[in-house]
Design an enzyme around this catalytic site. Structure first.
Site, PDB file in Angstrom:
ATOM      1  N   TYR A 161     -35.174 -15.688 -56.710  1.00 28.67           N
ATOM      2  CA  TYR A 161     -34.371 -15.813 -57.923  1.00 28.67           C
ATOM      3  C   TYR A 161     -34.570 -14.616 -58.873  1.00 28.67           C
ATOM      4  O   TYR A 161     -33.690 -14.278 -59.653  1.00 28.67           O
ATOM      5  CB  TYR A 161     -34.713 -17.101 -58.673  1.00 28.67           C
TER       6      TYR A 161
ATOM      7  N   LYS B 171     -42.473 -21.484 -45.255  1.00 23.56           N
ATOM      8  CA  LYS B 171     -41.813 -21.128 -43.997  1.00 23.56           C
ATOM      9  C   LYS B 171     -42.600 -19.995 -43.366  1.00 23.56           C
ATOM     10  O   LYS B 171     -42.093 -18.910 -43.064  1.00 23.56           O
ATOM     11  CB  LYS B 171     -40.359 -20.707 -44.272  1.00 23.56           C
TER      12      LYS B 171
ATOM     13  N   ASP C 142     -38.293 -27.114 -43.758  1.00 26.05           N
ATOM     14  CA  ASP C 142     -37.306 -27.962 -43.105  1.00 26.05           C
ATOM     15  C   ASP C 142     -37.900 -29.315 -42.734  1.00 26.05           C
ATOM     16  O   ASP C 142     -37.265 -30.365 -42.905  1.00 26.05           O
ATOM     17  CB  ASP C 142     -36.701 -27.271 -41.882  1.00 26.05           C
TER      18      ASP C 142
ATOM     19  N   ASP D 171     -36.981 -25.609 -55.775  1.00 30.41           N
ATOM     20  CA  ASP D 171     -35.706 -26.000 -56.368  1.00 30.41           C
ATOM     21  C   ASP D 171     -34.997 -27.021 -55.482  1.00 30.41           C
ATOM     22  O   ASP D 171     -34.511 -28.060 -55.943  1.00 30.41           O
ATOM     23  CB  ASP D 171     -34.845 -24.753 -56.557  1.00 30.41           C
TER      24      ASP D 171
ATOM     25  N   ASP E 137     -34.949 -31.354 -56.020  1.00 34.40           N
ATOM     26  CA  ASP E 137     -33.666 -32.027 -56.201  1.00 34.40           C
ATOM     27  C   ASP E 137     -33.429 -33.066 -55.109  1.00 34.40           C
ATOM     28  O   ASP E 137     -32.852 -34.130 -55.362  1.00 34.40           O
ATOM     29  CB  ASP E 137     -32.530 -31.006 -56.220  1.00 34.40           C
TER      30      ASP E 137
END
Length: 373
Positions: free
Chosen positions: A142, A189, A221, A245, A249
């Site tokens: 970001y 990851k 994942d 993020d 959510d």
């Protein structure tokens, strides 16, 4: 105790829910003999409309001087549906995080017994879920280098992390786990990304300083799957900005309503506290939005300020409102009554001020009368 709070109502339903949080804080101030001084400021779409800047200099100046920041919501459907805008409301929030060094986002995910049937997941899967998600907030993709080729056929977003950025939030996550169920799950990851490998190496080294805390690893994942299949397995989740993020959510749907979920973004000197439900501009002015997330954000703020008993008083009031069904439409369940945003706020404040009196008249709240009899 005297506390100065920057209040940023923001956009959409922000002003409505922030008013309910202030009701709860005013009740806390009266009950526990504190003084809360509010300094209201602009940020977001409303700030763009008035000043052309999503984070006006005056707002930033206020936020740098206060003890804590309470935020309602940022955004507007006009900006959501137009990705070509060069100035957007979210830029104000991102800049505020950067200017104040708010590097750690904390997202509690808690399931209330009275709302188990509101979740899209089976109640036996989610009952007892109590997770804290620690998301790094000022690094990663970001905030990395962003490029678009001259012919606009290729784009690039860079992801970068330093050991220092990883270390400071890792220590916070482990210290939190020590006070809870003593388990940290690092979501990364590391089988593909170099930044994730640095995260895993750094967190593994730091974990040696917290021998009483178990450290586990999940690829992002798999973590996304496990949060749905067995959310109760998690205590503290630690992860980087982008993964956090998305994971946070996803986890938010477990409770049955985003109107229940608060968040804290903290740095070295101050913290910003806000609900996660977004601006919901289509509900603006209708007095029907769930204010509990904003009220619980005020509770997180009090915890951050060391006012733990006061924070717990707000949490008790929220749980009582859920237990009695004094709820907005999104979580009313089988209750035939639906309370307005302001009525829920009135109840919370009234209950805080009368904590020793449990003789509550449920119907009074819907008639605009006192909740305590």
């Amino acid at each position: 105790m005297k506390v100065t709070i920057a209040v940023i109502p923001g956009d959409g339903i922000g002003p409505e829910v922030i008013n309910q949080a202030k009701k709860a804080l005013d009740a806390i101030a009266d009950t526990y003999n504190h003084v809360f001084l509010y300094k209201e400021a602009l940020m977001g779409a409303c700030a763009i409309e008035e000043t052309g800047n999503p984070l006006p200099d005056k707002t930033l100046e206020i936020c740098k001087k206060v003890d804590a920041i309470l935020l309602g919501a940022i955004g507007d459907s006009t900006f959501d549906n137009n990705t070509s805008n060069k100035i957007t409301p979210i830029q104000g929030l991102l800049r505020l995080r950067r200017e104040l060094g708010l590097f750690c986002n904390i997202r509690p995910i808690k399931v209330y017994d009275g709302l188990l049937n509101n979740s899209p997941l089976k109640r036996e899967f989610i009952s007892g879920t109590d997770i804290l998600i620690y998301r790094e907030l000022t690094g990663g993709i970001y905030f990395g280098i962003k490029e678009l080729s001259d012919d606009k056929q290729n784009a690039f977003d860079g992801c970068s992390y330093s050991v220092e950025e990883i270390s400071r939030i890792t220590h916070l996550a482990f210290k939190s786990a020590q006070k809870r169920r003593k388990k940290v799950t690092l979501v990364d990851k590391a089988n593909i990304l170099e930044t994730s490998r640095l995260w895993r190496k750094t967190v593994t080294e730091i974990a040696k300083e917290y021998q009483d805390v178990v450290l586990e690893f999940l690829f992002v994942d798999n973590a996304a799957i496990q949060i749905i299949l067995n959310p109760k397995q998690f205590d503290v989740i630690l992860t980087e900005n982008l993964f956090g993020d998305i994971i946070a959510d996803e986890a938010s749907v477990i409770s049955g309503s985003v109107g229940l979920l608060a968040s804290a973004s903290i740095g070295i000197k101050t913290g910003l506290f806000k609900p996660i439900n977004g601006h919901l501009s289509h509900l603006k002015g209708k007095d029907i939005t769930n204010p509990l997330a904003s009220i619980l954000s005020a509770s997180l703020m009090l915890q951050h300020l060391g006012l733990h008993e006061e924070a717990f008083a707000i949490e008790r009031a929220v749980e009582k409102s859920i237990q009695l069904g004094i709820s907005t439409e999104d979580i009313k369940g089988k209750n035939k009554y639906v309370a307005t945003t302001s009525k829920v706020g009135d109840f919370i404040a009234d209950y805080i001020a009368n904590q020793e009196d449990s003789n509550l008249n449920f119907q009074n709240i819907h008639m605009g009368q006192s909740t305590i009899i």
